[in-house]
Design a protein around this motif. Structure first.
Motif, PDB file in Angstrom:
ATOM      1  N   SER A 264      -2.958 -23.052   5.904  1.00 50.31           N
ATOM      2  CA  SER A 264      -1.740 -23.576   5.256  1.00 50.31           C
ATOM      3  C   SER A 264      -0.621 -22.542   5.313  1.00 50.31           C
ATOM      4  CB  SER A 264      -2.053 -23.938   3.800  1.00 50.31           C
ATOM      5  OG  SER A 264      -2.417 -22.757   3.113  1.00 50.31           O
ATOM      6  N   LYS A 265       0.641 -23.050   5.091  1.00 56.47           N
ATOM      7  CA  LYS A 265       1.789 -22.139   5.128  1.00 56.47           C
ATOM      8  C   LYS A 265       1.990 -21.570   3.729  1.00 56.47           C
ATOM      9  CE  LYS A 265       4.259 -25.203   7.354  1.00 56.47           C
ATOM     10  NZ  LYS A 265       5.457 -25.917   7.770  1.00 56.47           N
ATOM     11  N   LEU A 266       2.194 -20.259   3.709  1.00 50.77           N
ATOM     12  CA  LEU A 266       2.269 -19.561   2.416  1.00 50.77           C
ATOM     13  C   LEU A 266       3.339 -18.504   2.427  1.00 50.77           C
ATOM     14  CD1 LEU A 266      -1.511 -18.645   1.899  1.00 50.77           C
ATOM     15  CD2 LEU A 266      -0.233 -20.333   0.561  1.00 50.77           C
ATOM     16  N   VAL A 267       3.761 -18.146   1.218  1.00 51.17           N
ATOM     17  CA  VAL A 267       4.602 -16.956   1.055  1.00 51.17           C
ATOM     18  C   VAL A 267       3.801 -16.060   0.119  1.00 51.17           C
ATOM     19  CG1 VAL A 267       6.729 -16.085   0.054  1.00 51.17           C
ATOM     20  CG2 VAL A 267       6.765 -18.209   1.335  1.00 51.17           C
ATOM     21  N   ILE A 268       3.565 -14.807   0.497  1.00 49.12           N
ATOM     22  CA  ILE A 268       2.689 -13.935  -0.285  1.00 49.12           C
ATOM     23  C   ILE A 268       3.510 -13.003  -1.166  1.00 49.12           C
ATOM     24  CG2 ILE A 268       0.818 -12.197  -0.181  1.00 49.12           C
ATOM     25  CD1 ILE A 268      -0.049 -14.858   1.035  1.00 49.12           C
ATOM     26  N   CYS A 269       3.097 -12.925  -2.468  1.00 45.07           N
ATOM     27  CA  CYS A 269       3.666 -11.909  -3.364  1.00 45.07           C
ATOM     28  C   CYS A 269       2.612 -10.802  -3.437  1.00 45.07           C
ATOM     29  CB  CYS A 269       3.834 -12.439  -4.783  1.00 45.07           C
ATOM     30  SG  CYS A 269       5.061 -13.671  -4.937  1.00 45.07           S
ATOM     31  N   ALA A 270       3.048  -9.550  -3.182  1.00 49.74           N
ATOM     32  CA  ALA A 270       2.061  -8.465  -3.184  1.00 49.74           C
ATOM     33  C   ALA A 270       2.589  -7.275  -3.961  1.00 49.74           C
ATOM     34  CB  ALA A 270       1.761  -8.049  -1.756  1.00 49.74           C
ATOM     35  N   THR A 271       1.665  -6.573  -4.652  1.00 45.51           N
ATOM     36  CA  THR A 271       2.069  -5.386  -5.422  1.00 45.51           C
ATOM     37  C   THR A 271       0.956  -4.332  -5.332  1.00 45.51           C
ATOM     38  OG1 THR A 271       2.991  -4.713  -7.538  1.00 45.51           O
ATOM     39  CG2 THR A 271       1.136  -6.202  -7.653  1.00 45.51           C
ATOM     40  N   PRO A 272       1.308  -3.084  -5.335  1.00 42.98           N
ATOM     41  CA  PRO A 272       0.242  -2.071  -5.263  1.00 42.98           C
ATOM     42  C   PRO A 272      -0.562  -1.977  -6.577  1.00 42.98           C
ATOM     43  CG  PRO A 272       2.387  -1.045  -5.503  1.00 42.98           C
ATOM     44  CD  PRO A 272       2.635  -2.500  -5.426  1.00 42.98           C
ATOM     45  N   ILE A 273      -1.879  -1.585  -6.466  1.00 39.99           N
ATOM     46  CA  ILE A 273      -2.653  -1.300  -7.680  1.00 39.99           C
ATOM     47  C   ILE A 273      -2.667   0.219  -7.808  1.00 39.99           C
ATOM     48  CG2 ILE A 273      -4.909  -1.545  -8.833  1.00 39.99           C
ATOM     49  CD1 ILE A 273      -5.387  -3.974  -6.889  1.00 39.99           C
TER      50      ILE A 273
ATOM     51  N   ILE B  71       0.827  -1.211   0.000  1.00 40.74           N
ATOM     52  CA  ILE B  71       0.000   0.000   0.000  1.00 40.74           C
ATOM     53  C   ILE B  71       0.861   1.260   0.000  1.00 40.74           C
ATOM     54  CG2 ILE B  71      -0.492   0.575   2.448  1.00 40.74           C
ATOM     55  CD1 ILE B  71      -3.101  -0.146  -0.307  1.00 40.74           C
ATOM     56  N   LYS B  72       2.140   1.024   0.432  1.00 39.01           N
ATOM     57  CA  LYS B  72       3.093   2.147   0.370  1.00 39.01           C
ATOM     58  C   LYS B  72       3.784   2.185  -0.992  1.00 39.01           C
ATOM     59  CE  LYS B  72       4.275   2.610   5.194  1.00 39.01           C
ATOM     60  NZ  LYS B  72       5.137   1.989   6.168  1.00 39.01           N
ATOM     61  N   GLY B  73       3.398   1.263  -1.879  1.00 33.37           N
ATOM     62  CA  GLY B  73       3.961   1.270  -3.245  1.00 33.37           C
ATOM     63  C   GLY B  73       5.100   0.303  -3.426  1.00 33.37           C
ATOM     64  N   ASP B  74       5.322  -0.591  -2.447  1.00 31.08           N
ATOM     65  CA  ASP B  74       6.476  -1.493  -2.511  1.00 31.08           C
ATOM     66  C   ASP B  74       6.026  -2.915  -2.843  1.00 31.08           C
ATOM     67  OD1 ASP B  74       8.872  -2.668  -2.205  1.00 31.08           O
ATOM     68  OD2 ASP B  74       8.990  -2.467  -0.005  1.00 31.08           O
ATOM     69  N   SER B  75       6.340  -3.369  -4.072  1.00 32.09           N
ATOM     70  CA  SER B  75       6.027  -4.760  -4.421  1.00 32.09           C
ATOM     71  C   SER B  75       6.954  -5.631  -3.584  1.00 32.09           C
ATOM     72  CB  SER B  75       6.298  -5.019  -5.895  1.00 32.09           C
ATOM     73  OG  SER B  75       5.500  -4.159  -6.668  1.00 32.09           O
ATOM     74  N   ASN B  76       6.402  -6.696  -2.946  1.00 31.50           N
ATOM     75  CA  ASN B  76       7.268  -7.467  -2.037  1.00 31.50           C
ATOM     76  C   ASN B  76       6.845  -8.909  -1.899  1.00 31.50           C
ATOM     77  OD1 ASN B  76       5.702  -7.770   0.840  1.00 31.50           O
ATOM     78  ND2 ASN B  76       5.063  -5.899  -0.240  1.00 31.50           N
ATOM     79  N   ILE B  77       7.768  -9.656  -1.329  1.00 23.01           N
ATOM     80  CA  ILE B  77       7.524 -11.070  -1.034  1.00 23.01           C
ATOM     81  C   ILE B  77       7.515 -11.167   0.488  1.00 23.01           C
ATOM     82  CG2 ILE B  77       8.425 -13.425  -1.250  1.00 23.01           C
ATOM     83  CD1 ILE B  77       7.965 -12.419  -3.988  1.00 23.01           C
ATOM     84  N   SER B  78       6.489 -11.802   1.022  1.00 24.92           N
ATOM     85  CA  SER B  78       6.384 -11.844   2.489  1.00 24.92           C
ATOM     86  C   SER B  78       7.230 -12.973   3.053  1.00 24.92           C
ATOM     87  CB  SER B  78       4.935 -12.069   2.907  1.00 24.92           C
ATOM     88  OG  SER B  78       4.623 -13.438   2.745  1.00 24.92           O
ATOM     89  N   ASP B  79       7.337 -12.991   4.369  1.00 28.54           N
ATOM     90  CA  ASP B  79       7.925 -14.138   5.066  1.00 28.54           C
ATOM     91  C   ASP B  79       6.892 -15.257   5.008  1.00 28.54           C
ATOM     92  OD1 ASP B  79       9.749 -15.515   6.486  1.00 28.54           O
ATOM     93  OD2 ASP B  79       9.769 -14.184   8.239  1.00 28.54           O
ATOM     94  N   VAL B  80       7.231 -16.425   5.560  1.00 26.82           N
ATOM     95  CA  VAL B  80       6.260 -17.520   5.553  1.00 26.82           C
ATOM     96  C   VAL B  80       5.128 -17.166   6.526  1.00 26.82           C
ATOM     97  CG1 VAL B  80       5.907 -19.977   5.948  1.00 26.82           C
ATOM     98  CG2 VAL B  80       8.073 -19.163   4.998  1.00 26.82           C
ATOM     99  N   LEU B  81       3.896 -17.302   6.051  1.00 24.52           N
ATOM    100  CA  LEU B  81       2.734 -16.926   6.870  1.00 24.52           C
ATOM    101  C   LEU B  81       1.772 -18.104   6.966  1.00 24.52           C
ATOM    102  CD1 LEU B  81       1.884 -13.501   5.165  1.00 24.52           C
ATOM    103  CD2 LEU B  81       3.054 -13.820   7.349  1.00 24.52           C
ATOM    104  N   ILE B  82       0.935 -18.089   7.986  1.00 24.35           N
ATOM    105  CA  ILE B  82      -0.113 -19.119   8.083  1.00 24.35           C
ATOM    106  C   ILE B  82      -1.406 -18.481   7.524  1.00 24.35           C
ATOM    107  CG2 ILE B  82      -1.408 -20.643   9.667  1.00 24.35           C
ATOM    108  CD1 ILE B  82       1.601 -21.241   9.684  1.00 24.35           C
ATOM    109  N   SER B  83      -1.933 -19.154   6.508  1.00 23.24           N
ATOM    110  CA  SER B  83      -3.128 -18.605   5.847  1.00 23.24           C
ATOM    111  C   SER B  83      -4.304 -18.547   6.806  1.00 23.24           C
ATOM    112  CB  SER B  83      -3.482 -19.496   4.634  1.00 23.24           C
ATOM    113  OG  SER B  83      -4.793 -19.263   4.241  1.00 23.24           O
ATOM    114  N   ARG B  84      -4.996 -17.387   6.763  1.00 23.44           N
ATOM    115  CA  ARG B  84      -6.191 -17.268   7.619  1.00 23.44           C
ATOM    116  C   ARG B  84      -7.377 -17.992   6.981  1.00 23.44           C
ATOM    117  NH1 ARG B  84      -4.882 -11.077   9.011  1.00 23.44           N
ATOM    118  NH2 ARG B  84      -3.516 -11.521  10.760  1.00 23.44           N
TER     119      ARG B  84
END
Ligand code: ADP
Length: 601
Positions: free
Chosen positions: A149-158, A132-145
């Protein structure tokens, strides 16, 4: 003598060779080993660090690709519209290509909805905050809500018209990441691991190790065996590209690491030391074996050299013993020869006067039978001859007794303080008659009028009469004998010189040894026992003096007696007799005895 190996090579060189083998060569070997192992270690380190960097680059590329494709989707107008219906349709068309279960649209407040219809609030998730700050990123390992399951999230701003209107994300299953990491293999037992910037393990393929939120730094606090690993991980988190050793479960391991740029992860390649450094270990083993062999060789050589040396020493000792024994044998043989010669001389010396006495006695028997008065003159003459020969016997026996006393240490000095010049001058007068009877002139000279010294006058008398008797005995008619007394600072020097037959040079020292005479052929069969000069020498030495000789064959001989003028009287009390007292009436008897040999000419 045959030269041995030690003579040829030299003991020093042998020790040097042993030293070289023992110290120098292993030393050089050690330096070479050290340098090459250092180079090898450096090489291995470098290549493993490069491998870690390559692996991190590969991960980086994979995630970059994922972000790029996500960014491309976010560029789509339907997505930018933030109209879920349009967005959903667009997203569903990408799900297969992205090979993901679902994609998610998040609005500016963190409210999200996924393509499978699951809506949730992700405003607390880091990846959302960054996106949301404009930084496309890869998260650490997270537990899906959604499904735990264990996931790594790729996120990018729209971004719509330069404004961030929301975020687009999708999850990569942990297994995909885990598979990716575990597929990077090194050697037989090596593995790859991934940690995050809190020191927690993200992927660890070793048995039982899985994603955990437990930081290594926390674990190291309670488990000291993890300290080395924690130190390395600290360096990793600082973003270093490097390597190092650590111990785990009593196994030494080597780790090369590098950061995975664009993520919060760090990749490390781990190999058991034994495996990767097998070359180095075998080099070390070989070096140790070679060094030990060299040292064993050197000590064996040293041992052999020492054994050899001790053998040589034994041989030398034996040789020396044999030489000593041989020398002793020669000496004993020579002594035996001298003794035999001495006894033969002695027998002769005893028999001659006895014969004279015996035959004179036989004559006496004849005279007794006849007219004694008529034969009175003859009897008187023969009595003189008998007396003379008795003196000879007495002299011989005196000399023998004195030699024995000297040998047994019973011959002592009786010191007197006398005028030696006057004493010798008077003694000479008693000898005068004997010299002129033998057709010789006798002369006495002295540097000083008087010279008082401490000496045993009886022994000085024996010395002088012996030397004078020899001088008269070995000088032909018409010759001369001179006696001179001179002084130096500490000595009185008495010289007895004749113009007699002389003494060959090679005999000039031996005549002072007991029983020694110059060959009879040379002395024209002069008689004698060969003990006179040895007695003279012993008597002079008792006075701490010395005797020397100068002689030339056919020219004459000079015997030089040196006596200390101030003999240390510590041990010997001095008889304070006057020289006159000593001289009066003392000579006649002794001179007759000492010069008894001379009347036979
Ligand atoms: P000896 O009783 O045989 O004379 P000495 O010991 O007095 O014994 O002398 C040893 C030998 O030295 C003599 O036999 C003689 O050969 C030599 N000698 C000693 N004095 C003289 C001398 N003045 N001139 C030549 N030869 C001498």
């Amino acid at each position: 003598m045959k030269k041995n190996i030690i003579d040829i090579i030299g003991l020093k060189n042998i020790i040097m060779i042993v030293f070289l083998i023992c110290v120098f060569f292993p030393g050089i070997g050690f330096i070479l080993y050290n340098n090459s192992s250092e180079a090898l270690l450096q090489n291995i380190r470098q290549s493993l660090e490069n491998r870690a960097l390559d692996s991190s680059g590969m991960l980086e590329d994979i995630f970059k690709d994922k972000i790029t494709s996500l960014k491309l989707i976010a560029e789509n107008h339907d997505i930018k519209s933030m109209d879920w219906n349009r967005q959903k349709e667009e997203l569903l068309s990408h799900i297969d290509t992205l090979k993901v279960k679902r994609c998610r649209i998040i609005n500016k407040d963190g409210q999200s909805i996924s393509t499978d219809g699951y809506a949730t609030d992700v405003s607390d998730r880091e990846y959302f905050k960054k996106a949301i700050k404009g930084d496309s990123n890869i998260s650490d390992v997270l537990i899906s809500r959604a499904d735990g399951s264990k996931l790594v999230i790729c996120a990018t701003p729209i971004i719509n018209q330069s404004k961030i209107v929301g975020a687009l994300s999708y999850g990569i299953e942990y297994q995909v990441l885990s598979h990716l990491i575990t597929s990077i293999k090194i050697g037989e037992n090596g593995y790859t691991l991934l940690i995050n910037n809190e020191g927690a393990t993200v992927v660890h393929p070793e048995a039982g190790c899985d994603f955990s939120n437990v930081s290594i730094f926390e674990s190291a606090k309670s488990d000291p065996s993890l300290i080395e690993l924690a130190k390395l991980e600290k360096r990793m988190i600082k973003g270093e590209i490097g390597s190092g050793f650590f111990k785990q479960n009593n196994l030494k391991k080597f780790m090369a690491f590098a950061p995975v740029y664009g993520t919060q992860w760090y990749i490390a390649l781990v190999v058991p030391e034994k495996e990767v450094f097998s070359l180095l270990i075998s080099l070390k083993t070989k070096f140790i074996i070679v060094t030990i062999s060299f040292i064993i060789l050197a000590f064996s050589m040293l041992y052999l050299v020492l054994v050899y040396l001790s053998q040589i020493k034994k041989v030398h000792d034996l040789q020396k013993n044999a030489d000593d024994n041989y020398r002793q044998m020669i000496e004993v043989t020579e002594l035996d020869r001298l003794k035999t010669e001495f006894f033969s001389n002695l027998s002769h010396e005893l028999r001659t006067p006895l014969n004279v006495i015996l035959s004179t006695l036989q004559l006496f028997e004849q005279y007794i039978k006849g007219d004694i008065i008529q034969n009175k003159q003859k009897i008187t003459k023969h009595t003189l001859a008998m007396k003379q020969n008795c003196f000879r016997l007495l002299r011989l026996i005196n000399n023998l007794l004195d030699i024995t006393r000297i040998d047994s240490g019973f011959f002592e000095l009786r010191l007197q303080h006398i005028d030696i010049i006057k004493y010798i001058r008077d003694l000479m007068q008693s000898v005068h008659e004997y010299a002129s009877n033998n057709g010789l002139s006798l002369e006495f000279t002295a540097e000083l009028e008087e010279k008082f010294i401490n000496c045993d006058i009886e022994k000085i008398e024996r010395i002088m009469l012996n030397l004078l008797s020899n001088a008269i005995k070995f000088t032909s008619k018409g010759g001369s004998i001179s006696v001179n007394v001179s002084t130096t600072l500490n000595n009185v020097i008495i010289s007895v010189k004749d113009t007699g037959i002389g003494i060959p040079e090679d005999k000039q020292t031996v005549i002072f040894e007991r029983f020694r005479q110059v060959e009879r052929s040379f002395t024209r069969n002069y008689e004698g026992s060969g003990i006179g000069l040895s007695l003279v020498k012993s008597l002079i030495e008792m006075h701490k003096g010395k005797i020397s000789i100068k002689s030339e064959i056919g020219v004459g001989s000079e015997f030089i007696v040196e006596l200390p003028s101030n003999l240390d009287i510590g041990n010997y009390p001095i008889d304070e007799l006057s020289t006159n007292q000593l001289i009066n009436g003392q000579y006649t008897g002794k001179v007759k005895i000492e010069l008894s040999e001379l009347n036979r000419k």
